[in-house]
Each structure stands twice: as C-alpha cells, then as structure tokens.
Design a protein around this motif. Structure first.
Motif, PDB file in Angstrom:
ATOM      1  N   ILE A   1      44.649  53.383  20.745  1.00  0.00           N
ATOM      2  CA  ILE A   1      45.367  52.121  20.547  1.00  0.00           C
ATOM      3  C   ILE A   1      44.576  50.924  21.059  1.00  0.00           C
ATOM      4  CG2 ILE A   1      47.355  50.812  21.436  1.00  0.00           C
ATOM      5  CD1 ILE A   1      49.053  53.245  21.035  1.00  0.00           C
ATOM      6  N   ALA A   2      43.842  51.095  22.146  1.00  0.00           N
ATOM      7  CA  ALA A   2      43.147  49.980  22.789  1.00  0.00           C
ATOM      8  C   ALA A   2      42.197  49.287  21.819  1.00  0.00           C
ATOM      9  CB  ALA A   2      42.390  50.474  24.015  1.00  0.00           C
ATOM     10  N   GLU A   3      41.921  48.023  22.095  1.00  0.00           N
ATOM     11  CA  GLU A   3      41.024  47.225  21.264  1.00  0.00           C
ATOM     12  C   GLU A   3      39.907  46.634  22.121  1.00  0.00           C
ATOM     13  OE1 GLU A   3      41.354  47.127  18.083  1.00  0.00           O
ATOM     14  OE2 GLU A   3      43.447  47.686  17.724  1.00  0.00           O
ATOM     15  N   GLY A   4      38.854  46.163  21.449  1.00  0.00           N
ATOM     16  CA  GLY A   4      37.807  45.394  22.101  1.00  0.00           C
ATOM     17  C   GLY A   4      37.137  46.124  23.241  1.00  0.00           C
ATOM     18  N   ALA A   5      36.878  45.378  24.343  1.00  0.00           N
ATOM     19  CA  ALA A   5      36.137  45.927  25.477  1.00  0.00           C
ATOM     20  C   ALA A   5      36.885  47.084  26.127  1.00  0.00           C
ATOM     21  CB  ALA A   5      35.878  44.816  26.499  1.00  0.00           C
ATOM     22  N   HIS A   6      38.234  47.015  26.149  1.00  0.00           N
ATOM     23  CA  HIS A   6      39.006  48.093  26.780  1.00  0.00           C
ATOM     24  C   HIS A   6      38.848  49.394  25.993  1.00  0.00           C
ATOM     25  CE1 HIS A   6      41.877  49.912  29.379  1.00  0.00           C
ATOM     26  NE2 HIS A   6      42.834  50.027  28.464  1.00  0.00           N
TER      27      HIS A   6
ATOM     28  N   ALA B   1      35.052  63.685  35.151  1.00  0.00           N
ATOM     29  CA  ALA B   1      33.673  63.350  35.518  1.00  0.00           C
ATOM     30  C   ALA B   1      33.097  62.238  34.659  1.00  0.00           C
ATOM     31  CB  ALA B   1      32.789  64.601  35.405  1.00  0.00           C
ATOM     32  N   GLY B   2      33.801  61.874  33.579  1.00  0.00           N
ATOM     33  CA  GLY B   2      33.278  60.895  32.633  1.00  0.00           C
ATOM     34  C   GLY B   2      33.150  59.507  33.239  1.00  0.00           C
ATOM     35  N   GLU B   3      32.071  58.830  32.862  1.00  0.00           N
ATOM     36  CA  GLU B   3      31.802  57.499  33.385  1.00  0.00           C
ATOM     37  C   GLU B   3      31.143  56.660  32.302  1.00  0.00           C
ATOM     38  OE1 GLU B   3      30.168  56.722  37.560  1.00  0.00           O
ATOM     39  OE2 GLU B   3      28.392  56.397  36.300  1.00  0.00           O
ATOM     40  N   ASP B   4      31.621  55.435  32.153  1.00  0.00           N
ATOM     41  CA  ASP B   4      31.006  54.526  31.198  1.00  0.00           C
ATOM     42  C   ASP B   4      29.589  54.201  31.673  1.00  0.00           C
ATOM     43  OD1 ASP B   4      30.231  52.523  29.480  1.00  0.00           O
ATOM     44  OD2 ASP B   4      31.674  51.044  30.225  1.00  0.00           O
ATOM     45  N   PRO B   5      28.551  54.572  30.913  1.00  0.00           N
ATOM     46  CA  PRO B   5      27.185  54.341  31.389  1.00  0.00           C
ATOM     47  C   PRO B   5      26.829  52.868  31.554  1.00  0.00           C
ATOM     48  CG  PRO B   5      27.194  55.063  29.092  1.00  0.00           C
ATOM     49  CD  PRO B   5      28.577  55.232  29.605  1.00  0.00           C
ATOM     50  N   GLU B   6      27.580  51.973  30.917  1.00  0.00           N
ATOM     51  CA  GLU B   6      27.265  50.546  31.023  1.00  0.00           C
ATOM     52  C   GLU B   6      27.934  49.879  32.228  1.00  0.00           C
ATOM     53  OE1 GLU B   6      27.709  48.276  27.488  1.00  0.00           O
ATOM     54  OE2 GLU B   6      26.661  49.738  26.219  1.00  0.00           O
ATOM     55  N   THR B   7      29.165  50.297  32.536  1.00  0.00           N
ATOM     56  CA  THR B   7      29.909  49.638  33.609  1.00  0.00           C
ATOM     57  C   THR B   7      30.168  50.551  34.807  1.00  0.00           C
ATOM     58  OG1 THR B   7      32.070  50.274  32.716  1.00  0.00           O
ATOM     59  CG2 THR B   7      31.099  48.227  31.882  1.00  0.00           C
ATOM     60  N   GLN B   8      29.858  51.853  34.667  1.00  0.00           N
ATOM     61  CA  GLN B   8      30.132  52.869  35.702  1.00  0.00           C
ATOM     62  C   GLN B   8      31.632  53.004  35.978  1.00  0.00           C
ATOM     63  OE1 GLN B   8      27.240  50.629  36.350  1.00  0.00           O
ATOM     64  NE2 GLN B   8      26.437  52.312  35.095  1.00  0.00           N
TER      65      GLN B   8
ATOM     66  N   ALA C   1      32.975  56.448  27.938  1.00  0.00           N
ATOM     67  CA  ALA C   1      33.219  57.386  29.030  1.00  0.00           C
ATOM     68  C   ALA C   1      33.600  58.776  28.520  1.00  0.00           C
ATOM     69  CB  ALA C   1      34.322  56.849  29.946  1.00  0.00           C
ATOM     70  N   ALA C   2      34.320  58.818  27.394  1.00  0.00           N
ATOM     71  CA  ALA C   2      34.801  60.107  26.869  1.00  0.00           C
ATOM     72  C   ALA C   2      33.804  60.790  25.951  1.00  0.00           C
ATOM     73  CB  ALA C   2      36.120  59.888  26.121  1.00  0.00           C
ATOM     74  N   ALA C   3      32.862  60.049  25.393  1.00  0.00           N
ATOM     75  CA  ALA C   3      31.970  60.607  24.372  1.00  0.00           C
ATOM     76  C   ALA C   3      31.249  61.882  24.804  1.00  0.00           C
ATOM     77  CB  ALA C   3      30.970  59.542  23.920  1.00  0.00           C
ATOM     78  N   PRO C   4      30.704  61.977  26.043  1.00  0.00           N
ATOM     79  CA  PRO C   4      29.993  63.216  26.412  1.00  0.00           C
ATOM     80  C   PRO C   4      30.859  64.469  26.342  1.00  0.00           C
ATOM     81  CG  PRO C   4      29.450  61.442  27.936  1.00  0.00           C
ATOM     82  CD  PRO C   4      30.586  60.953  27.087  1.00  0.00           C
ATOM     83  N   ALA C   5      32.161  64.322  26.541  1.00  0.00           N
ATOM     84  CA  ALA C   5      33.050  65.496  26.490  1.00  0.00           C
ATOM     85  C   ALA C   5      33.075  66.117  25.103  1.00  0.00           C
ATOM     86  CB  ALA C   5      34.463  65.095  26.907  1.00  0.00           C
ATOM     87  N   PHE C   6      32.740  65.335  24.065  1.00  0.00           N
ATOM     88  CA  PHE C   6      32.792  65.834  22.690  1.00  0.00           C
ATOM     89  C   PHE C   6      31.395  65.990  22.092  1.00  0.00           C
ATOM     90  CE2 PHE C   6      36.903  63.961  23.544  1.00  0.00           C
ATOM     91  CZ  PHE C   6      37.771  64.897  23.017  1.00  0.00           C
ATOM     92  N   SER C   7      30.399  66.182  22.955  1.00  0.00           N
ATOM     93  CA  SER C   7      29.039  66.432  22.479  1.00  0.00           C
ATOM     94  C   SER C   7      28.997  67.762  21.737  1.00  0.00           C
ATOM     95  CB  SER C   7      28.063  66.462  23.646  1.00  0.00           C
ATOM     96  OG  SER C   7      28.299  67.599  24.458  1.00  0.00           O
TER      97      SER C   7
END
Length: 456
Positions: free
Chosen positions: A101-106, A247-254, A113-119
C-alpha cells in the motif's frame, strides 16, 4: 473429391470458462451490483478490442489495454499514478502501510529492505518445504479416491501450509487456523466495493462493511505473538522469511522494520502468498482436466524429469512445458484481474485527457484476452509462451518497480505442486460442475474446482 476441393473446416476450438463482460453501459446502481457480485462484470467487452475505454460512474474512469500507455503508468510515471484509494480502503485495515500500500520513499525503503529475502537463492532453499506440502496434498487427495475432490479447497490448504511454514517455520506461537479464518473472513466482508467507492467519496468517509470485518484483531495479535516469540528464541538454523525480514536492512538508509511494519508486511506476504498461488494451481488443474492432451504432455515431461515422489526446485527448472502451462493459466485467469491507480496530475494517455483524481484501471483480465494482442485470446494454448509475449501485454504479477516481489516464489511453488500431483494422478472434470470466474479481491473459481483424481 478432386484435388482442388478445399478441405473441410476444422471444428471450432473448445474454450474454457470465461467471465461475462458487460455489453451495455451501466449506471451507478447497476455498476455497484455488478462490482459486489463480480468485479469482472464491470469490464466492457469492448475492452478486449480497443486500446482504451473511458466513462463516468460517479467519478471519471479510464481502462487501459494499450501496452505503451500501461508502461507509462506502471514505469515511466509511476509516482503520478499511485494505487487507487478504493484499493487502499479495502486493504489498509488488514495490512496497514505495508509495501503493498505504501507510496514513494516509504515504499522504496521497505522494498529494498525486503528484497534479499526473495533472492533466487533464498527462494530455492524453500523448495523442500514446498515439496513437503505438495506430498501431503497428494496424500489427502489419495485418501478421497472414488470421490470427486474440490481442488480449490485442497490448493488453499496446501499453499497456506507452505506460507505458514516459510513465514514462521510452523512455530508454536503461530496459530495458523486462526490466521486462515481471519483472512477468509476479511476478504468476504471487506473486499466488496461500497457505494461510497463508486461515487468517488473521499477515503476518510467510513465504509461500514470494512468496519465490521471480523478477525483483524485476532489476526494481528497472532502475528505479533509469533514475532515476539522469534525475537526471544533467535533465528532458525535455516532462516525462514521472518528471520530474513528481521535481519533485513535498507542498504541506503540502514533502516529496519519496526514491529508494526514487520507484522503488516508478514500479513501481506501470508495473504498474497497463499491466496494467489492457490488460485493459480486451482485454475491450472481445471485447465489440464479440460485439455487431456495438454495434461498427458505435461505428465510425460514430469515423469522424465522428476526422480522422486515429489519434485524439487532444481527439477522444475527443467520442465519448460509445465512452466508454459502455468504462464497460460496466469494469462487466462490472472489472480489480480483488475488493478487501479489514481491520477495525481493532468496527463494524456492514448491521446485522451486525464484529469487529477481520475481512476485509471488496467483490466488485466481484458488485457490478457485482447484480440489486438493475442491470437485466439480465449483459448488455452500453452505453446504460445514458446515466444516471450509483448512487454506490458502480459501482467500476471504487474510490472515496473512495483512488480510483485514474490513472483519467483509463487511460480516455483506452483511448478513443484503441479509436478508432484501430475506424477500421482490423472485429473478429469466432473460433469456439470465447471467453476465460474468471479473476482472480489482476487479471481476465484466460484463453486470450486471439482475433479476426479485417478491414482496412476
């Protein structure tokens, strides 16, 4: 007959079930009745033959079936076309401001942050869980031999079995039956469009049906308890989805997800991860029973490529025809049959004026059956996917930056379950019990998918 005589015409190709699209303009009340009964019934049949249809039903709306214009909405101008308020009104009470649902930066930081979980690696590691659930499904079906089986109900059970195990590793704190009941109850109560939605009233006006939707408090409390339990116990030896998200972390903002964000995203994955794959499996089994030649061809491929009783993630990568069956199933019966956006600024699509506040819909069900884009669009022809379809003409998982994060997970699960079942059973239709394509939130087979399952 002499040599110049034309051959007799081929018999008309049998077609699987399809939803009746509307052939006459609908007023506000007729649109509401149709939308509450079956959202597909608000799609004009004309949408399968033209690039764009526009109208007004309380609020202005446009339906896009032109790949170039769809690309503009989903990719090139994505920030100008956020998800519609109707969609958000339906889903926010259940899944909060999750990445769906979230938009933009959020939205962007949650996605990163979630992308690595679905590698690919992590999805492949979940293959044994999917195979285990497929084997249990086969055993349940076998126990009903001699009786017709509702494969839709079986596939819902199977995919919920998978998603609960890959999300919470079957932890004791996770009451899967309670969550399952809550999800079904919410879809039944809250997924139907309100007259307020049709009239275009603002989202702060309460929708009574959604206020009454039961099970939300229980569903969220169960998820919170499972998250708290994992935080105390620590990660599993083989990380599951909850461990990976913790364990997920946004690589840009931590930035990491807090408990509320983690819960809302987990519930999103549970709802989407089991419902959409169950639908794909159910419709695929219906189509394979409908077309026995396709079923035999898929089975022959499975028998030559799958060594054990259940299929592995590696094995299903080598089953190209079965993959085409899944792709064609997703074309004919896309789980999300319509997606909608709200225009934020003045624009032009297909030469037509778009005003701020207009609803721009992509009726994926009609797009996938467009006579302009597909040969024999209502026919079941898996081999059409021997060639890659035109970009933005085929959108079972959306496209652009908001393409479904779990697409590879869903396809792998569908292939593993189908391969396992085809190796053990021959499926045939039950006379007079064809499913009806009905969309509320997702495109379900109304009445179930009743098949005979003959053990091989």
């Amino acid at each position: 007959m002499n040599e110049t005589t034309s051959p007799p015409p081929r018999p008309a190709e049998r077609l699987p079930v399809r939803a009746p699209l509307v052939t006459e303009p609908l007023g506000i009340l007729a649109s509401l009745r149709a939308a509450r009964r079956n959202l597909l019934e608000i799609i004009p049949d004309l949408a399968t033959r033209v690039p764009m249809v526009s109208g007004r039903t309380g609020a202005r709306w446009h339906m896009l079936m032109e790949p170039g214009a769809i690309r503009e909405v989903l990719l090139e101008r994505v920030d100008g076309y956020p998800k519609s308020m109707v969609t958000k009104n339906m889903l926010r009470p259940a899944i909060g401001e999750s990445m769906f649902i979230a938009e933009g930066a959020h939205w962007r930081w949650q996605r990163r942050a979630a992308a690595p979980a679905f590698s690919a690696r992590n999805v492949g590691n979940l293959g044994p869980i999917m195979a285990g659930a497929a084997g249990r499904a086969a055993d349940r079906i076998d126990a009903q031999r001699g009786h017709a089986v509702d494969l839709f109900e079986e596939m819902v059970t199977t995919t919920f079995d998978v998603i609960s195990d890959v999300t919470f590793s079957g932890g004791e704190a996770f009451a899967r039956d309670a969550v399952h009941r809550a999800i079904d109850g919410y879809i039944a109560e809250a997924g139907r469009i309100s007259l307020f939605d049709v009239l275009g009233l603002p989202d702060w006006v309460p929708r009574p049906g959604r206020l009454r939707a039961g099970g939300l408090v229980e569903m969220k409390s169960v998820a919170d308890a499972a998250i708290d339990d994992r935080a105390r116990r620590g990660p599993r030896e083989v990380p599951d989805l909850l461990d990976l998200l913790l364990a997920g972390e946004d690589p840009e903002t931590q930035r990491r997800m807090n408990i509320g964000e983690l819960r809302d995203n987990l519930l999103t994955f549970i709802v989407a991860g089991h419902e959409t794959t169950a639908l794909t499996l159910s419709w695929a089994l219906y189509l394979l029973a409908f077309d026995q030649d396709a079923q035999e061809r898929a089975r022959a491929e499975v028998l030559s490529g799958v060594a054990g009783e259940t299929a592995s993630a590696a094995e299903v990568e080598e089953l190209p025809y079965l993959r085409r069956v899944v792709e064609e199933t997703l074309r004919l019966y896309p789980p999300a049959g319509i997606v909608s956006r709200t225009a934020q600024r003045a624009d032009e699509l297909c030469g037509r004026e778009i005003k701020p506040g207009d609803t721009v819909m992509i009726p994926i069900y009609a797009l996938h059956r467009s006579h302009r884009l597909w040969d024999a669009p209502d026919a079941f022809r898996p081999d059409r996917f021997e060639e890659k379809p035109q970009r933005y003409a085929y959108l079972p998982f959306g496209d652009g930056p908001r393409i479904c994060i779990g697409a590879a997970f869903a396809v792998q699960e569908a292939l593993i379950v189908l391969a396992t079942l085809l190796k053990r059973f021959r499926f045939t239709p039950v006379a007079g019990r064809d499913p009806e394509p009905v969309m509320i939130l997702t495109l379900r087979p109304e009445g179930g998918v009743w098949l005979e399952a003959e053990p091989l």
